[in-house]
Write a protein that holds these residues in place. Structure first.
Motif, PDB file in Angstrom:
ATOM      1  N   LEU A   1      28.363  43.691  37.865  1.00 42.69           N
ATOM      2  CA  LEU A   1      29.502  44.218  37.501  1.00 42.69           C
ATOM      3  C   LEU A   1      30.684  44.208  38.767  1.00 42.69           C
ATOM      4  N   ALA A   2      30.252  43.487  39.453  1.00 42.96           N
ATOM      5  CA  ALA A   2      31.380  43.248  40.598  1.00 42.96           C
ATOM      6  C   ALA A   2      32.803  42.709  40.348  1.00 42.96           C
ATOM      7  N   ASP A   3      33.677  43.289  40.938  1.00 41.91           N
ATOM      8  CA  ASP A   3      35.069  43.044  40.468  1.00 41.91           C
ATOM      9  C   ASP A   3      35.421  43.438  38.995  1.00 41.91           C
ATOM     10  N   THR A   4      34.914  44.523  38.503  1.00 42.91           N
ATOM     11  CA  THR A   4      35.324  45.302  37.076  1.00 42.91           C
ATOM     12  C   THR A   4      35.510  46.505  37.526  1.00 42.91           C
ATOM     13  N   ASP A   5      35.933  47.223  36.392  1.00 41.18           N
ATOM     14  CA  ASP A   5      36.224  48.658  36.601  1.00 41.18           C
ATOM     15  C   ASP A   5      35.068  49.274  35.869  1.00 41.18           C
ATOM     16  N   ILE A   6      33.998  48.653  35.532  1.00 40.70           N
ATOM     17  CA  ILE A   6      32.839  49.272  34.720  1.00 40.70           C
ATOM     18  C   ILE A   6      31.835  49.860  35.843  1.00 40.70           C
ATOM     19  N   ASP A   7      31.504  51.448  35.798  1.00 40.63           N
ATOM     20  CA  ASP A   7      30.897  51.892  36.636  1.00 40.63           C
ATOM     21  C   ASP A   7      29.214  51.607  36.158  1.00 40.63           C
TER      22      ASP A   7
ATOM     23  N   ALA B   1      28.967  45.411  28.407  1.00 41.00           N
ATOM     24  CA  ALA B   1      29.834  46.363  28.717  1.00 41.00           C
ATOM     25  C   ALA B   1      31.262  45.714  29.412  1.00 41.00           C
ATOM     26  N   LYS B   2      31.262  44.569  29.801  1.00 44.34           N
ATOM     27  CA  LYS B   2      32.315  43.897  30.332  1.00 44.34           C
ATOM     28  C   LYS B   2      33.143  43.472  29.059  1.00 44.34           C
ATOM     29  N   GLN B   3      32.287  42.914  27.868  1.00 45.32           N
ATOM     30  CA  GLN B   3      32.910  42.417  26.654  1.00 45.32           C
ATOM     31  C   GLN B   3      33.635  43.634  25.976  1.00 45.32           C
ATOM     32  N   TYR B   4      32.882  44.735  25.889  1.00 47.60           N
ATOM     33  CA  TYR B   4      33.658  45.824  25.074  1.00 47.60           C
ATOM     34  C   TYR B   4      34.406  46.709  26.116  1.00 47.60           C
ATOM     35  N   HIS B   5      34.365  46.413  27.265  1.00 47.24           N
ATOM     36  CA  HIS B   5      35.091  47.522  28.219  1.00 47.24           C
ATOM     37  C   HIS B   5      34.641  48.758  28.142  1.00 47.24           C
ATOM     38  N   PHE B   6      33.371  49.071  28.192  1.00 49.53           N
ATOM     39  CA  PHE B   6      32.670  50.307  28.279  1.00 49.53           C
ATOM     40  C   PHE B   6      32.802  50.895  29.801  1.00 49.53           C
ATOM     41  N   LYS B   7      32.841  52.130  29.744  1.00 49.97           N
ATOM     42  CA  LYS B   7      33.115  53.000  30.957  1.00 49.97           C
ATOM     43  C   LYS B   7      31.926  52.606  31.927  1.00 49.97           C
ATOM     44  N   MET B   8      30.811  52.594  31.560  1.00 44.41           N
ATOM     45  CA  MET B   8      29.678  52.846  32.504  1.00 44.41           C
ATOM     46  C   MET B   8      28.381  52.132  31.882  1.00 44.41           C
ATOM     47  N   VAL B   9      27.638  51.512  32.715  1.00 39.45           N
ATOM     48  CA  VAL B   9      26.096  51.233  32.369  1.00 39.45           C
ATOM     49  C   VAL B   9      25.291  52.228  32.887  1.00 39.45           C
ATOM     50  N   ALA B  10      24.437  52.826  31.950  1.00 38.40           N
ATOM     51  CA  ALA B  10      23.511  53.917  32.465  1.00 38.40           C
ATOM     52  C   ALA B  10      22.155  53.187  32.527  1.00 38.40           C
ATOM     53  N   ILE B  11      21.662  53.061  33.575  1.00 42.13           N
ATOM     54  CA  ILE B  11      20.488  52.436  34.060  1.00 42.13           C
ATOM     55  C   ILE B  11      19.374  53.489  34.990  1.00 42.13           C
ATOM     56  N   ASN B  12      18.387  53.067  34.959  1.00 40.54           N
ATOM     57  CA  ASN B  12      17.465  53.545  35.906  1.00 40.54           C
ATOM     58  C   ASN B  12      17.914  53.203  37.277  1.00 40.54           C
ATOM     59  N   GLN B  13      17.474  54.369  38.190  1.00 34.97           N
ATOM     60  CA  GLN B  13      18.069  54.145  39.534  1.00 34.97           C
ATOM     61  C   GLN B  13      17.586  52.724  40.312  1.00 34.97           C
ATOM     62  N   VAL B  14      16.636  52.280  39.969  1.00 33.82           N
ATOM     63  CA  VAL B  14      15.979  51.096  40.668  1.00 33.82           C
ATOM     64  C   VAL B  14      16.980  49.852  40.240  1.00 33.82           C
ATOM     65  N   GLN B  15      17.492  49.736  39.118  1.00 35.13           N
ATOM     66  CA  GLN B  15      18.758  48.787  38.628  1.00 35.13           C
ATOM     67  C   GLN B  15      19.975  49.014  39.275  1.00 35.13           C
ATOM     68  N   SER B  16      20.172  49.751  40.177  1.00 32.47           N
ATOM     69  CA  SER B  16      21.509  49.869  40.789  1.00 32.47           C
ATOM     70  C   SER B  16      22.071  48.709  41.447  1.00 32.47           C
ATOM     71  N   GLN B  17      21.457  48.188  42.302  1.00 26.72           N
ATOM     72  CA  GLN B  17      21.827  46.927  43.055  1.00 26.72           C
ATOM     73  C   GLN B  17      22.219  45.944  42.166  1.00 26.72           C
ATOM     74  N   ARG B  18      20.973  45.521  41.258  1.00 27.39           N
ATOM     75  CA  ARG B  18      21.361  44.517  40.466  1.00 27.39           C
ATOM     76  C   ARG B  18      22.576  44.586  39.365  1.00 27.39           C
ATOM     77  N   CYS B  19      22.909  45.682  38.844  1.00 26.46           N
ATOM     78  CA  CYS B  19      24.046  45.913  37.866  1.00 26.46           C
ATOM     79  C   CYS B  19      25.298  46.083  38.642  1.00 26.46           C
ATOM     80  N   ALA B  20      25.158  46.469  40.082  1.00 29.81           N
ATOM     81  CA  ALA B  20      26.520  46.414  40.814  1.00 29.81           C
ATOM     82  C   ALA B  20      26.952  44.856  41.026  1.00 29.81           C
ATOM     83  N   GLU B  21      25.803  44.113  41.099  1.00 33.58           N
ATOM     84  CA  GLU B  21      26.279  42.444  41.505  1.00 33.58           C
ATOM     85  C   GLU B  21      26.880  42.054  40.167  1.00 33.58           C
TER      86      GLU B  21
END
Length: 225
Positions: A56-62, A34-54
């Motif tokens: 993607l920290a300091d990026t504009d990817i949701d 997602a960072k490499q291609y500058h996608f808008k968002m990663v769509a993930i199961n709810q339980v992965q929220s904290q892991r993906c937030a970490e």
């Protein structure tokens, strides 16, 4: 195709991995892509929220958490709690599955109440809310009635599919949804969108966001045009 146009298309993609057996390494890979291609968002199961937030920290990817996924068969209170928990753990967009049982019961007051409470929950955190219809189980009349409710309640997006049902997005459904909501609500197409031609056709039909696990393949194909 210019780099600016490619980026505009990339920013319409919700880069997706919703598999139940996705490991932490899969989530790390998803976020790196997602960072490499500058996608808008990663769509993930709810339980992965904290892991993906970490990741993607300091990026504009949701970080897009899927709520009551993929069946939607939980109470409104459970969906709201799951949403609050996802947001607390770093989710910045929410895609929830509405209650198909109550659609089939003709209980549109329930659907409106559910949508109203979910939208309010997201909007009080200034985050977008997407409502997944799962059109493969719906008649055209049901799709239109749900879209009319959305036009009144105004979630940020209505979405065609989870990608886990018996069918995914169709151009006919995207057009119907967009024609019904007009400019009040945006449309997200998801499920079965795996090549550049289908991607562009969905956008032409009215979709402003695309959920797909084939985003890299699509962008690489568009680079050649």
């Amino acid at each position: 195709m210019s780099p600016q146009q490619l980026d505009r298309y990339a920013r319409m993609i919700d880069h997706t991995n919703l598999h139940a057996d996705a490991a932490a390494t899969d989530m790390q890979k998803l976020c790196a892509e997602a960072k490499q291609y500058h996608f808008k968002m990663v769509a993930i199961n709810q339980v992965q929220s904290q892991r993906c937030a970490e990741y993607l920290a300091d990026t504009d990817i949701d970080v897009g958490a899927a709520i009551s996924f993929p069946l939607g068969q939980t109470t409104i209170a459970a969906k709201v709690f799951e949403t609050e928990d996802a947001i607390k753990n770093g989710a910045t967009e929410i895609d929830y599955v509405l209650n198909q049982t109550e659609v089939k019961n003709g209980n549109y007051d329930y659907i409106k109440s559910e949508m109203t409470q979910m939208v309010a929950c997201c909007h009080q955190h200034n985050l977008p809310c997407k409502v997944i219809f799962e059109n493969c189980y719906l008649t055209k009349d049901e799709i239109k009635r749900l879209a009319l409710i959305a036009k009144a309640v105004q979630p940020d997006f209505i979405k065609t599919s989870t990608g886990f049902g018996t069918g995914g997005a169709t151009l006919e459904d995207v057009r119907l949804m967009k024609q019904t909501v007009g400019d009040k609500v945006k449309v997200k197409a998801a499920g079965g969108i795996r090549d550049a031609d289908t991607f562009l056709a969905m956008i032409d039909a009215g979709a402003e966001r695309i959920g797909t696990s084939a985003g890299i393949k699509i962008i690489e194909a568009l680079k050649q045009r």
